[in-house]
Design an enzyme around this catalytic site. Structure first.
Site, PDB file in Angstrom:
ATOM      1  N   LYS A   1     -14.757  -7.907  -3.103  1.00 20.56           N
ATOM      2  CA  LYS A   1     -14.888  -8.726  -1.881  1.00 20.56           C
ATOM      3  C   LYS A   1     -16.125  -9.654  -1.501  1.00 20.56           C
ATOM      4  O   LYS A   1     -16.060 -10.908  -1.221  1.00 20.56           O
ATOM      5  CB  LYS A   1     -15.853  -7.291  -0.919  1.00 20.56           C
ATOM      6  CG  LYS A   1     -14.933  -6.435  -0.319  1.00 20.56           C
ATOM      7  CD  LYS A   1     -13.528  -7.099   0.012  1.00 20.56           C
ATOM      8  CE  LYS A   1     -13.189  -5.318   0.397  1.00 20.56           C
ATOM      9  NZ  LYS A   1     -11.642  -5.505   1.321  1.00 20.56           N
TER      10      LYS A   1
ATOM     11  N   ASN B   1      -5.206  -8.095   4.985  1.00 22.06           N
ATOM     12  CA  ASN B   1      -5.730  -6.311   4.735  1.00 22.06           C
ATOM     13  C   ASN B   1      -6.275  -5.639   3.821  1.00 22.06           C
ATOM     14  O   ASN B   1      -6.842  -4.995   3.594  1.00 22.06           O
ATOM     15  CB  ASN B   1      -5.364  -6.385   6.687  1.00 22.06           C
ATOM     16  CG  ASN B   1      -5.831  -5.227   6.369  1.00 22.06           C
ATOM     17  OD1 ASN B   1      -7.274  -4.999   6.447  1.00 22.06           O
ATOM     18  ND2 ASN B   1      -5.186  -4.260   6.751  1.00 22.06           N
TER      19      ASN B   1
ATOM     20  N   ASP C   1       3.837  -4.879  -2.185  1.00 21.27           N
ATOM     21  CA  ASP C   1       2.670  -4.840  -3.107  1.00 21.27           C
ATOM     22  C   ASP C   1       2.708  -6.036  -3.435  1.00 21.27           C
ATOM     23  O   ASP C   1       2.798  -7.457  -3.741  1.00 21.27           O
ATOM     24  CB  ASP C   1       3.043  -4.606  -4.312  1.00 21.27           C
ATOM     25  CG  ASP C   1       2.247  -4.021  -5.054  1.00 21.27           C
ATOM     26  OD1 ASP C   1       0.645  -4.476  -5.409  1.00 21.27           O
ATOM     27  OD2 ASP C   1       2.118  -3.676  -6.165  1.00 21.27           O
ATOM     28  N   VAL C   2       1.130  -6.255  -1.896  1.00 15.30           N
ATOM     29  CA  VAL C   2       0.593  -7.725  -2.569  1.00 15.30           C
ATOM     30  C   VAL C   2       0.150  -8.194  -3.427  1.00 15.30           C
ATOM     31  O   VAL C   2      -0.317  -9.192  -3.636  1.00 15.30           O
ATOM     32  CB  VAL C   2      -0.857  -8.004  -0.966  1.00 15.30           C
ATOM     33  CG1 VAL C   2      -0.487  -7.086  -0.129  1.00 15.30           C
ATOM     34  CG2 VAL C   2      -2.016  -6.749  -1.397  1.00 15.30           C
TER      35      VAL C   2
ATOM     36  N   TYR D   1     -14.924  -3.470  -6.514  1.00 19.50           N
ATOM     37  CA  TYR D   1     -14.692  -3.235  -5.410  1.00 19.50           C
ATOM     38  C   TYR D   1     -15.550  -4.168  -4.635  1.00 19.50           C
ATOM     39  O   TYR D   1     -15.288  -4.900  -3.384  1.00 19.50           O
ATOM     40  CB  TYR D   1     -15.161  -1.830  -3.910  1.00 19.50           C
ATOM     41  CG  TYR D   1     -14.847  -1.778  -2.294  1.00 19.50           C
ATOM     42  CD1 TYR D   1     -13.552  -2.007  -2.053  1.00 19.50           C
ATOM     43  CD2 TYR D   1     -15.343  -2.425  -1.431  1.00 19.50           C
ATOM     44  CE1 TYR D   1     -13.358  -2.228  -0.868  1.00 19.50           C
ATOM     45  CE2 TYR D   1     -15.306  -2.860  -0.425  1.00 19.50           C
ATOM     46  CZ  TYR D   1     -14.295  -2.071  -0.229  1.00 19.50           C
ATOM     47  OH  TYR D   1     -13.547  -2.126   1.733  1.00 19.50           O
TER      48      TYR D   1
HETATM   49  P1  NDP Z   1      -6.736   2.247   4.687  1.00 17.58           P
HETATM   50  O1  NDP Z   1      -6.507   2.492   3.680  1.00 17.58           O
HETATM   51  O2  NDP Z   1      -6.113   3.249   6.265  1.00 17.58           O
HETATM   52  O3  NDP Z   1      -5.860   1.238   4.602  1.00 17.58           O
HETATM   53  C1  NDP Z   1      -5.052  -0.037   3.384  1.00 17.58           C
HETATM   54  C2  NDP Z   1      -4.075   0.134   3.802  1.00 17.58           C
HETATM   55  O4  NDP Z   1      -3.351  -1.198   2.383  1.00 17.58           O
HETATM   56  C3  NDP Z   1      -3.154   1.155   3.226  1.00 17.58           C
HETATM   57  O5  NDP Z   1      -2.095   0.869   4.534  1.00 17.58           O
HETATM   58  C4  NDP Z   1      -2.079   0.602   1.848  1.00 17.58           C
HETATM   59  O6  NDP Z   1      -1.594   1.262   1.754  1.00 17.58           O
HETATM   60  C5  NDP Z   1      -2.477  -0.641   1.929  1.00 17.58           C
HETATM   61  N1  NDP Z   1      -2.548  -0.543   0.622  1.00 17.58           N
HETATM   62  C6  NDP Z   1      -2.686  -0.584  -0.494  1.00 17.58           C
HETATM   63  N2  NDP Z   1      -2.801  -1.495  -1.827  1.00 17.58           N
HETATM   64  C7  NDP Z   1      -1.656  -2.014  -1.365  1.00 17.58           C
HETATM   65  C8  NDP Z   1      -0.448  -3.177  -1.966  1.00 17.58           C
HETATM   66  N3  NDP Z   1      -0.998  -3.160  -3.133  1.00 17.58           N
HETATM   67  N4  NDP Z   1      -0.361  -3.572  -1.128  1.00 17.58           N
HETATM   68  C9  NDP Z   1       0.439  -3.592  -0.102  1.00 17.58           C
HETATM   69  N5  NDP Z   1      -0.864  -2.851   1.015  1.00 17.58           N
HETATM   70  C10 NDP Z   1      -1.267  -1.597   0.178  1.00 17.58           C
HETATM   71  O7  NDP Z   1      -8.070   1.620   4.718  1.00 17.58           O
HETATM   72  P2  NDP Z   1      -8.529   0.410   6.033  1.00 17.58           P
HETATM   73  O8  NDP Z   1      -8.280   0.453   7.155  1.00 17.58           O
HETATM   74  O9  NDP Z   1      -9.890   0.838   5.787  1.00 17.58           O
HETATM   75  O10 NDP Z   1      -8.757  -0.931   5.605  1.00 17.58           O
HETATM   76  C11 NDP Z   1      -8.285  -1.981   5.479  1.00 17.58           C
HETATM   77  C12 NDP Z   1      -8.737  -3.433   5.034  1.00 17.58           C
HETATM   78  O11 NDP Z   1     -10.426  -2.757   5.507  1.00 17.58           O
HETATM   79  C13 NDP Z   1      -9.318  -3.028   3.492  1.00 17.58           C
HETATM   80  O12 NDP Z   1      -9.699  -4.110   2.913  1.00 17.58           O
HETATM   81  C14 NDP Z   1     -10.406  -2.595   3.346  1.00 17.58           C
HETATM   82  O13 NDP Z   1     -11.271  -2.812   2.460  1.00 17.58           O
HETATM   83  C15 NDP Z   1     -11.756  -3.048   4.504  1.00 17.58           C
HETATM   84  N6  NDP Z   1     -12.573  -2.577   4.981  1.00 17.58           N
HETATM   85  C16 NDP Z   1     -12.664  -1.474   5.559  1.00 17.58           C
HETATM   86  C17 NDP Z   1     -13.646  -0.132   6.218  1.00 17.58           C
HETATM   87  C18 NDP Z   1     -13.947   0.781   6.666  1.00 17.58           C
HETATM   88  O14 NDP Z   1     -14.721   1.105   6.311  1.00 17.58           O
HETATM   89  N7  NDP Z   1     -12.842   1.357   7.006  1.00 17.58           N
HETATM   90  C19 NDP Z   1     -15.106  -1.723   5.415  1.00 17.58           C
HETATM   91  C20 NDP Z   1     -15.108  -2.587   5.127  1.00 17.58           C
HETATM   92  C21 NDP Z   1     -13.847  -3.176   4.732  1.00 17.58           C
HETATM   93  P3  NDP Z   1      -1.249   3.574   0.973  1.00 17.58           P
HETATM   94  O15 NDP Z   1      -1.874   3.830   2.125  1.00 17.58           O
HETATM   95  O16 NDP Z   1       0.169   3.235   0.693  1.00 17.58           O
HETATM   96  O17 NDP Z   1      -2.356   3.192  -0.253  1.00 17.58           O
END
Ligand code: NDP
Length: 270
Positions: free
Chosen positions: A172, A95, A68-69, A168
């Site tokens: 950011k 990420n 957990d980051v 959020y």
């Molecule tokens: P997802 O929900 O698909 O991916 C997020 C990932 O982070 C998931 O695998 C999630 O795991 C993991 N995660 C959450 N909490 C933790 C934690 N405490 N420790 C480790 N891993 C964790 O979303 P995205 O791929 O879209 O998001 C990735 C990044 O991109 C984020 O930072 C988001 O803010 C950013 N972003 C995304 C946008 C979009 O339009 N999709 C736009 C702008 C920014 P789990 O699934 O188990 O929760």
């Protein structure tokens, strides 16, 4: 697509790599020749294993690493595990991130804290361990011109205010100055720190915004380029940002957003 020489000999860690943008980054970095540590939460073991399997099937090298980051001791153990397995680290893709949306007057302190802890404190904890490892290892000019590279996954909402998402947007916005400050502090060590600010990318985090036709239409009105982004759009930009092709780039944010930050509402003269 980048070829295998781009990042060969380098080790990358991608946080939150079991889905969405993180998964695409892990796949792209592996295709570009990096050995990749795939960070995931304990509940995502099956997804992480399948990603590691597909990278290995394609001839790449990858390992899953649980943490957990937002938890300091888990982050430290994860970095120790990566260095134990691959010898060092050259690239961090910070990420992992979440949303927990609420109207401002309804937002609970728990919602506020959870988002800040994962999206901002989590990036601080991982970046700190990465910088420590880059400094410990020292230069490897045959591998990369930089001592190390960090990409902070930000958002267009580091710039665009977002009603109903105060936690959020604040996470950011804070990240933008965290990234620049680390970049400033370590540029003389040849550590490059940049951010990628995605617009609307089709992943589970924003499923409600694209999964129905009406929602997708509303979203497209905000995107001058006329399509919703795909995780691969971000992954390609990340590969460039961590490669020697961008060796003179540090402390900057690369918006990958189909023009979302061009104020499309002003297209017809406001
Ligand atoms: P997802 O929900 O698909 O991916 C997020 C990932 O982070 C998931 O695998 C999630 O795991 C993991 N995660 C959450 N909490 C933790 C934690 N405490 N420790 C480790 N891993 C964790 O979303 P995205 O791929 O879209 O998001 C990735 C990044 O991109 C984020 O930072 C988001 O803010 C950013 N972003 C995304 C946008 C979009 O339009 N999709 C736009 C702008 C920014 P789990 O699934 O188990 O929760």
């Amino acid at each position: 697509m980048w070829d295998r020489d781009l990042l060969s000999g380098q080790v990358a860690l991608v946080t939150g790599a079991s889905s969405g943008i993180g998964r695409a980054c892990a796949e792209a970095l592996a295709r570009a020749g990096a050995r990749v540590a795939v960070n995931h939460l304990p509940a995502e073991t099956a997804e992480a294993r399948s990603l590691v399997g597909s990278i290995r099937d394609a001839g790449g090298e990858a390992i899953p690493v649980v943490a957990d980051v937002s938890t300091e001791d888990q982050v430290r153990s994860m970095f120790a595990e990566v260095v134990g397995a691959f010898g060092t680290l050259h690239i961090l893709v910070n990420n992992a991130g979440i949303q927990s949306d609420a109207a401002f007057t309804d937002m609970t302190l728990d919602q506020w804290r959870k988002v800040i802890e994962i999206n901002l404190t989590g990036q601080f904890l991982c970046a700190r361990e990465a910088v420590r490892e880059f400094l410990r290892r020292g230069p490897q000019p045959e591998v990369s011109k930089a001592l190390g590279k960090i990409v902070c996954m930000s958002s267009v909402h580091q710039t665009i205010p977002w009603a109903g998402h105060a936690n959020y947007a604040a996470s950011k916005g804070g990240l933008a100055l965290l990234m620049q400050t680390i970049a400033q502090e370590f540029a003389s060590h040849r550590i490059r720190v940049n951010a990628n600010a995605p617009g609307a990318i089709r992943t589970p985090i924003n499923r409600d915004a694209w999964s129905s036709e009406e929602a997708a239409e509303e979203l497209l009105a905000l995107i001058p380029y006329g399509r919703i982004g795909e995780p691969g759009d971000i992954a390609d930009a990340v590969c460039w940002l961590v490669s020697d092709l961008s060796d003179y780039v540090t402390g900057t944010t690369l918006y990958v957003d189909g023009g979302m930050t061009l104020y499309p509402g002003f297209r017809e003269n406001g």
